[in-house]
Design a protein around this motif. Structure first.
Motif, PDB file in Angstrom:
ATOM      1  N   GLY A  57      22.049  79.169 130.035  1.00 50.46           N
ATOM      2  CA  GLY A  57      21.356  80.430 129.791  1.00 50.46           C
ATOM      3  C   GLY A  57      19.868  80.202 129.945  1.00 50.46           C
ATOM      4  N   GLY A  58      19.095  81.254 129.838  1.00 49.06           N
ATOM      5  CA  GLY A  58      17.650  81.135 130.028  1.00 49.06           C
ATOM      6  C   GLY A  58      16.910  80.648 128.789  1.00 49.06           C
ATOM      7  N   GLU A  59      17.625  80.459 127.671  1.00 46.16           N
ATOM      8  CA  GLU A  59      16.939  80.141 126.411  1.00 46.16           C
ATOM      9  C   GLU A  59      16.152  78.833 126.468  1.00 46.16           C
ATOM     10  OE1 GLU A  59      19.931  81.502 126.536  1.00 46.16           O
ATOM     11  OE2 GLU A  59      19.654  83.357 125.420  1.00 46.16           O
ATOM     12  N   LEU A  60      16.822  77.761 126.947  1.00 47.03           N
ATOM     13  CA  LEU A  60      16.105  76.478 127.009  1.00 47.03           C
ATOM     14  C   LEU A  60      14.929  76.584 127.972  1.00 47.03           C
ATOM     15  CD1 LEU A  60      19.132  74.031 126.965  1.00 47.03           C
ATOM     16  CD2 LEU A  60      17.409  74.277 125.189  1.00 47.03           C
ATOM     17  N   ALA A  61      15.124  77.308 129.059  1.00 47.04           N
ATOM     18  CA  ALA A  61      14.039  77.495 130.032  1.00 47.04           C
ATOM     19  C   ALA A  61      12.873  78.255 129.397  1.00 47.04           C
ATOM     20  CB  ALA A  61      14.567  78.228 131.262  1.00 47.04           C
ATOM     21  N   ALA A  62      13.183  79.280 128.591  1.00 47.93           N
ATOM     22  CA  ALA A  62      12.125  80.054 127.925  1.00 47.93           C
ATOM     23  C   ALA A  62      11.344  79.168 126.964  1.00 47.93           C
ATOM     24  CB  ALA A  62      12.723  81.253 127.185  1.00 47.93           C
ATOM     25  N   MET A  63      12.050  78.262 126.276  1.00 52.47           N
ATOM     26  CA  MET A  63      11.367  77.358 125.340  1.00 52.47           C
ATOM     27  C   MET A  63      10.475  76.384 126.090  1.00 52.47           C
ATOM     28  SD  MET A  63      14.152  76.534 122.425  1.00 52.47           S
ATOM     29  CE  MET A  63      15.692  77.382 122.715  1.00 52.47           C
ATOM     30  N   VAL A  64      10.968  75.878 127.217  1.00 54.54           N
ATOM     31  CA  VAL A  64      10.159  74.966 128.043  1.00 54.54           C
ATOM     32  C   VAL A  64       8.897  75.689 128.512  1.00 54.54           C
ATOM     33  CG1 VAL A  64      10.089  73.767 130.284  1.00 54.54           C
ATOM     34  CG2 VAL A  64      12.083  73.517 128.801  1.00 54.54           C
ATOM     35  N   LEU A  65       9.083  76.904 129.014  1.00 54.67           N
ATOM     36  CA  LEU A  65       7.928  77.665 129.506  1.00 54.67           C
ATOM     37  C   LEU A  65       6.947  77.938 128.364  1.00 54.67           C
ATOM     38  CD1 LEU A  65       6.419  79.318 131.643  1.00 54.67           C
ATOM     39  CD2 LEU A  65       7.907  81.260 131.096  1.00 54.67           C
ATOM     40  N   ALA A  66       7.455  78.430 127.223  1.00 53.19           N
ATOM     41  CA  ALA A  66       6.580  78.759 126.093  1.00 53.19           C
ATOM     42  C   ALA A  66       5.800  77.527 125.649  1.00 53.19           C
ATOM     43  CB  ALA A  66       7.396  79.324 124.932  1.00 53.19           C
ATOM     44  N   ASP A  67       6.487  76.391 125.535  1.00 54.98           N
ATOM     45  CA  ASP A  67       5.818  75.167 125.092  1.00 54.98           C
ATOM     46  C   ASP A  67       4.715  74.757 126.074  1.00 54.98           C
ATOM     47  OD1 ASP A  67       6.472  72.611 123.104  1.00 54.98           O
ATOM     48  OD2 ASP A  67       5.580  72.036 125.008  1.00 54.98           O
TER      49      ASP A  67
END
Ligand code: ADE
Length: 224
Positions: free
Chosen positions: A139-149
């Motif tokens: 899902g996009g969740e881990l990607a969103a966390m990577v981007l946010a970080d």
């Protein structure tokens, strides 16, 4: 910076968005993160947010209605710089994209799931599509966390030693040089003499040489 994240799995964000640098940036009032559960915007009695794909085939598709309801509500309250959809077929995230996105005031990050989102979401509601690499996540969740970080650590005042974001790998298109700490000798594995010489200019020169050497060896593509 304010980041609004839209997801069907809000629990995933509880750990990573409440630790370390992200936690401190929120405490300092430099970052606000709002997690929105897509199911709260479903009008279905079972709170469903997905449906079968038109034309058949395996995998469920996230429906446009709850996504539009959530994004519209947010847009009524806040003016957003970008509405980002995390997807493996988006533009590849790199440091220069992180640098420019870190100047945003307000961002929406939409996390996809299953077979992705109805194409009309992408056509009409999304302004930017980002991939964090050529592999498929669940899902996009881990990607969103990577981007946010990657964005949050670039906001002035977030890192204690502000120069440390500038000496990261990829700033200047160079990998970071090796670093060492005490003890200077461990099992006869020693630290380069230059680093304990106290000679600042020479240390700086050594670091530049090492960064270039490492980049040539590991990532020649970065040198163009
Ligand atoms: N969702 C699934 N895989 C992804 C990726 N590689 N990047 C961004 N979002 C994704």
């Amino acid at each position: 910076m304010r980041i609004d994240i839209i997801t069907c799995l809000p629990e995933l964000f509880e750990g990573p968005m409440n630790q370390s640098i992200v936690k401190r940036s929120k405490e300092k009032g430099l970052v606000e993160i709002h997690i929105h559960n897509l199911r709260d915007y479903s009008t279905d009695k079972h709170r469903r947010v997905d449906d079968y794909a038109f034309g058949g085939g395996a995998g469920m598709v996230l429906s446009i209605e709850p996504i539009d309801a959530c994004i519209s509500k947010l847009k009524n309250e806040v003016k957003y710089d970008e509405v980002v959809y995390l997807t493996p077929d988006g533009e590849g995230l790199n440091q220069s994209m992180a640098n420019s996105l870190s100047l945003s005031k307000n961002l929406i990050l939409l996390c996809g799931h299953y077979k992705g989102v109805d194409q009309r979401v992408r056509d009409h509601l999304i302004t930017k599509e980002i991939s964090i690499g050529d592999y498929v996540l669940s899902g996009g969740e881990l990607a969103a966390m990577v981007l946010a970080d990657s964005l949050i650590r670039l906001i002035p005042g977030v890192l204690n030693d502000e120069s440390s974001a500038l000496s990261d790998s990829f700033q200047d298109n160079l990998l970071a040089p090796p670093v060492y700490t005490r003890p200077a000798n461990y099992k006869d594995w020693t630290v380069p003499d230059i680093l304990i010489s106290g000679h600042e200019a020479k240390v700086e020169q050594w670091r530049n040489e090492q960064a270039l050497e490492r980049t040539k060896k590991r990532r020649p593509d970065l040198l163009g």
